[in-house]
Design an enzyme around this catalytic site. Structure first.
Site, short mmCIF file in Angstrom:
data_model
loop_
_atom_site.label_atom_id
_atom_site.label_comp_id
_atom_site.label_asym_id
_atom_site.label_seq_id
_atom_site.Cartn_x
_atom_site.Cartn_y
_atom_site.Cartn_z
N CYS A 71 0.85 -1.21 0.00
CA CYS A 71 0.00 0.00 0.00
C CYS A 71 0.88 1.25 0.00
O CYS A 71 1.54 1.55 0.99
CB CYS A 71 -0.91 -0.08 1.24
SG CYS A 71 -1.60 1.49 1.78
N CYS A 74 0.23 3.87 2.66
CA CYS A 74 0.68 3.37 3.97
C CYS A 74 2.18 3.65 4.15
O CYS A 74 2.61 4.12 5.20
CB CYS A 74 0.45 1.87 4.10
SG CYS A 74 -1.28 1.39 3.97
#
Ligand SMILES: [Zn+2]
Length: 144
Positions: A71, A74
């Site tokens: 991600c 993230c």
């Protein structure tokens, strides 16, 4: 719950991996190799196996970053989360949970998008936000 539950923590000073008793998470554990503070201002990486033991052992608000390695947002937020942990010191416990490796926690907290930040006080979720946020907002959420 097993009182002997331990979680892994990498020493920020010497890089040694320590297995810390969850029950002692608020007692300023030191590194087994270099004897420096192991957790002060650090983000804890927790798992399905040790999350609840830490949750029950701490008196502090918990701010959990649900993330995954694939991600992008993230990874972008990770330095801000680490910076917030340093700023907050003992006022909160900042935790990251890899949702790919810890499906039980991801399911229990009904994580549908990442990153998602969940604030837990005395075992109960009190706030949540999805999407990457800057360090200032993370600090505010932990304290608010
Ligand atoms: Zn060390």
């Amino acid at each position: 719950m097993n009182d002997d539950t331990r979680f892994h923590a990498t020493c920020p000073h010497c890089g040694a991996t320590n297995r810390v008793p969850a029950a002692r998470v608020d007692e300023h554990p030191v590194c087994g190799r270099c004897a420096k503070p192991l957790l002060d201002g650090q983000v804890l990486a927790l798992s399905d196996a040790d999350f609840d033991a830490v949750l029950m052992a701490t008196d502090r608000p918990l701010l959990v970053d649900f993330w995954a390695a694939w991600c992008g947002p993230c990874r972008m937020m990770a330095p801000a989360f680490a910076q917030a942990a340093q700023q907050l010191g003992e006022r909160a416990l900042l935790v990251k949970v890899d949702t790919d490796a810890n499906l039980q926690l991801a399911q229990r907290f009904a994580i549908r998008s990442i990153p998602t930040l969940v604030k837990i006080v005395q075992g109960r979720e009190v706030a949540r936000t999805s999407g990457a946020v800057p360090a200032g907002a993370i600090v505010q959420m932990a304290q608010g």
